[in-house]
Design a protein around this motif. Structure first.
Motif, PDB file in Angstrom:
ATOM      1  N   GLU A 176     -16.214  38.587   1.757  1.00  0.00           N
ATOM      2  CA  GLU A 176     -16.070  40.139   2.767  1.00  0.00           C
ATOM      3  C   GLU A 176     -17.467  40.336   2.990  1.00  0.00           C
ATOM      4  OE1 GLU A 176     -13.862  43.064   0.620  1.00  0.00           O
ATOM      5  OE2 GLU A 176     -11.719  42.293   0.839  1.00  0.00           O
ATOM      6  N   GLU A 177     -18.326  40.211   2.408  1.00  0.00           N
ATOM      7  CA  GLU A 177     -19.688  41.108   2.556  1.00  0.00           C
ATOM      8  C   GLU A 177     -20.353  39.488   3.034  1.00  0.00           C
ATOM      9  OE1 GLU A 177     -24.289  40.793   0.508  1.00  0.00           O
ATOM     10  OE2 GLU A 177     -22.061  41.817  -0.978  1.00  0.00           O
ATOM     11  N   LEU A 178     -19.865  38.900   2.964  1.00  0.00           N
ATOM     12  CA  LEU A 178     -20.694  37.112   3.858  1.00  0.00           C
ATOM     13  C   LEU A 178     -20.043  37.247   5.369  1.00  0.00           C
ATOM     14  CD1 LEU A 178     -20.696  34.336   1.257  1.00  0.00           C
ATOM     15  CD2 LEU A 178     -22.294  35.861   2.012  1.00  0.00           C
ATOM     16  N   LEU A 179     -18.603  37.415   5.438  1.00  0.00           N
ATOM     17  CA  LEU A 179     -17.770  37.316   6.231  1.00  0.00           C
ATOM     18  C   LEU A 179     -18.210  38.417   7.497  1.00  0.00           C
ATOM     19  CD1 LEU A 179     -15.473  36.117   8.607  1.00  0.00           C
ATOM     20  CD2 LEU A 179     -13.630  37.721   7.141  1.00  0.00           C
TER      21      LEU A 179
ATOM     22  N   GLY B 117     -24.221  38.414  13.360  1.00  0.00           N
ATOM     23  CA  GLY B 117     -24.844  37.944  13.521  1.00  0.00           C
ATOM     24  C   GLY B 117     -25.820  37.234  12.517  1.00  0.00           C
ATOM     25  N   GLU B 118     -25.860  37.041  11.193  1.00  0.00           N
ATOM     26  CA  GLU B 118     -26.410  36.256  10.397  1.00  0.00           C
ATOM     27  C   GLU B 118     -25.771  34.713  10.378  1.00  0.00           C
ATOM     28  OE1 GLU B 118     -27.670  37.396   6.003  1.00  0.00           O
ATOM     29  OE2 GLU B 118     -27.148  39.167   6.086  1.00  0.00           O
ATOM     30  N   ASN B 119     -26.799  33.381  10.369  1.00  0.00           N
ATOM     31  CA  ASN B 119     -25.967  32.423  10.179  1.00  0.00           C
ATOM     32  C   ASN B 119     -25.435  31.152   9.081  1.00  0.00           C
ATOM     33  OD1 ASN B 119     -27.298  29.408  10.022  1.00  0.00           O
ATOM     34  ND2 ASN B 119     -27.994  29.862  11.883  1.00  0.00           N
ATOM     35  N   PHE B 120     -24.700  31.503   9.911  1.00  0.00           N
ATOM     36  CA  PHE B 120     -23.048  30.485   8.978  1.00  0.00           C
ATOM     37  C   PHE B 120     -24.182  29.723   7.992  1.00  0.00           C
ATOM     38  CE2 PHE B 120     -20.251  28.070   7.748  1.00  0.00           C
ATOM     39  CZ  PHE B 120     -19.088  28.382   7.247  1.00  0.00           C
ATOM     40  N   SER B 121     -25.187  28.417   8.607  1.00  0.00           N
ATOM     41  CA  SER B 121     -25.189  27.576   7.962  1.00  0.00           C
ATOM     42  C   SER B 121     -26.169  27.859   6.971  1.00  0.00           C
ATOM     43  CB  SER B 121     -26.075  26.560   9.242  1.00  0.00           C
ATOM     44  OG  SER B 121     -25.077  25.903   9.470  1.00  0.00           O
ATOM     45  N   ASP B 122     -26.907  28.570   7.670  1.00  0.00           N
ATOM     46  CA  ASP B 122     -27.861  28.672   6.403  1.00  0.00           C
ATOM     47  C   ASP B 122     -27.290  30.113   4.951  1.00  0.00           C
ATOM     48  OD1 ASP B 122     -30.026  28.613   7.453  1.00  0.00           O
ATOM     49  OD2 ASP B 122     -30.544  30.740   8.150  1.00  0.00           O
ATOM     50  N   LEU B 123     -25.975  30.968   5.146  1.00  0.00           N
ATOM     51  CA  LEU B 123     -25.157  31.430   4.505  1.00  0.00           C
ATOM     52  C   LEU B 123     -24.293  30.240   3.376  1.00  0.00           C
ATOM     53  CD1 LEU B 123     -23.723  34.687   5.919  1.00  0.00           C
ATOM     54  CD2 LEU B 123     -25.635  34.899   3.739  1.00  0.00           C
ATOM     55  N   LYS B 124     -23.941  29.673   4.179  1.00  0.00           N
ATOM     56  CA  LYS B 124     -23.135  28.447   3.488  1.00  0.00           C
ATOM     57  C   LYS B 124     -24.617  28.177   2.492  1.00  0.00           C
ATOM     58  CE  LYS B 124     -22.014  23.590   4.088  1.00  0.00           C
ATOM     59  NZ  LYS B 124     -21.862  22.503   4.956  1.00  0.00           N
TER      60      LYS B 124
END
Length: 322
Positions: free
Chosen positions: A206-209, A215-222
């Motif tokens: 839930e936090e990551l979504l 606006g945070e970068n999906f690839s970075d979080l992945k």
């Protein structure tokens, strides 16, 4: 994502038999006559013992899980075992129409497989005892091995005849490219994590979504959080015919390019999926060749199955205990 521990998120629907599993202890049982038909495919019977064999293999894949993607494990396994058995018989029947014959070379392969299995069992007697665990006799099991060999040849023949135009069309119009962040709720032995650990995973999802939506970068979080080790930088190519579990397929196919899914829950855990543009991506097209052909063939098998006359015997199906 199939309720077992595979991080490749494959779902077990392939009709290919797992020969090594034949000697595993089977915990499914048949009440009544194992030779009764659970279904007929264009008049050809699929016996309860054949269904039991597929069901046992599936159960060994599912393990101790009580549910698979929100469904009772027994219900899921029954559906997929019947599906695999019917598709195997449909494909074997289609072989004659496609000009695929059971050759001497295929017979030699079959004889070698049976010989190897007898050697693995230790003797002819123990081999037959292993078959009996599934309610199978030697003739029925030999037929399953024969049909599996035929299925392999049919697959190669059909896939070899797809034109580049057909392949390109399917890739561009029937497949989507997605990447995901997976937070697993099972350990490497397919055992559920503790309730508190699962709650922590959901809270993190839930936090990551929220961070992605802000606006945070999906690839970075992945790169930082993804626990699906099989998911490469290119991600997955998905179609409705893919060998992925239904929650992943359904969520992926609904996305527009650039869109991020809500949290998708499966037996693997919690998934956040993003769709990317794959059209004219030569690197993705090259890497996805096997998946494209597999999906196209699975589409054809489903069409053959829809055109076949398939009748189910619910009483016999329910007599096979999970």
């Amino acid at each position: 994502m199939k309720g077992v521990h595979f991080t490749v998120i494959k779902r077990y629907i392939s009709a290919l038999l797992c020969f090594a599993l034949m000697f595993a202890l089977c915990s499914c049982s048949i009440v009544g006559n194992g030779n009764s038909a659970v279904a007929t495919v264009n008049g050809e019977e699929i016996s309860a013992s054949v269904y039991r064999y597929f069901l046992s293999n599936l159960k060994s894949q599912i393990g101790d899980a009580e549910t698979v993607d929100g469904r009772p494990a027994s219900e899921y396994a029954s559906e997929k075992a019947l599906e695999a058995a019917v598709q195997l018989y449909v494909t074997a029947q289609k072989a004659q129409e496609l000009g695929v014959e059971f050759t001497q070379d295929m017979q030699k392969q079959l004889d070698t497989q049976i010989s190897d299995l007898k050697t693995q069992a230790g003797s002819q007697e123990k081999y037959l005892e292993s078959l009996e665990q599934y309610g199978l006799d030697e003739q029925t099991y030999t037929l399953l091995l024969k049909y599996t060999l035929i299925q392999g040849v049919v697959t190669e023949k059909v896939q070899s005849e797809y034109t580049i135009e057909q392949i390109n069309d399917f890739y561009n119009n029937d497949m989507v490219n997605v990447q995901q962040i997976l937070l697993k709720t099972t350990d490497d032995n397919n055992q559920p994590l503790s309730d508190s650990e699962i709650a922590d995973k959901k809270a993190l999802a839930e936090e990551l979504l929220e961070r992605i939506n802000n606006g945070e970068n999906f690839s970075d979080l992945k790169a930082q959080y993804n626990e699906d080790l099989a998911n490469t930088e290119l991600g997955y190519m998905v179609s409705e015919y893919s060998n992925f579990v239904e929650p992943f397929i359904k969520a992926s196919m609904k996305l527009e390019v650039g869109q991020v899914s809500d949290i998708v829950e499966s037996s693997y855990g919690y998934h956040i999926i993003k769709r990317y543009n794959h059209v004219d991506n030569s690197e993705m097209f090259t890497s996805a060749q096997t998946d494209i052909l597999s999906c196209m063939f699975q589409r054809d098998v489903q069409l053959w199955t829809q055109a076949a006359t398939v009748e189910y015997n619910d009483d016999v199906i329910s007599s096979v205990e999970y």
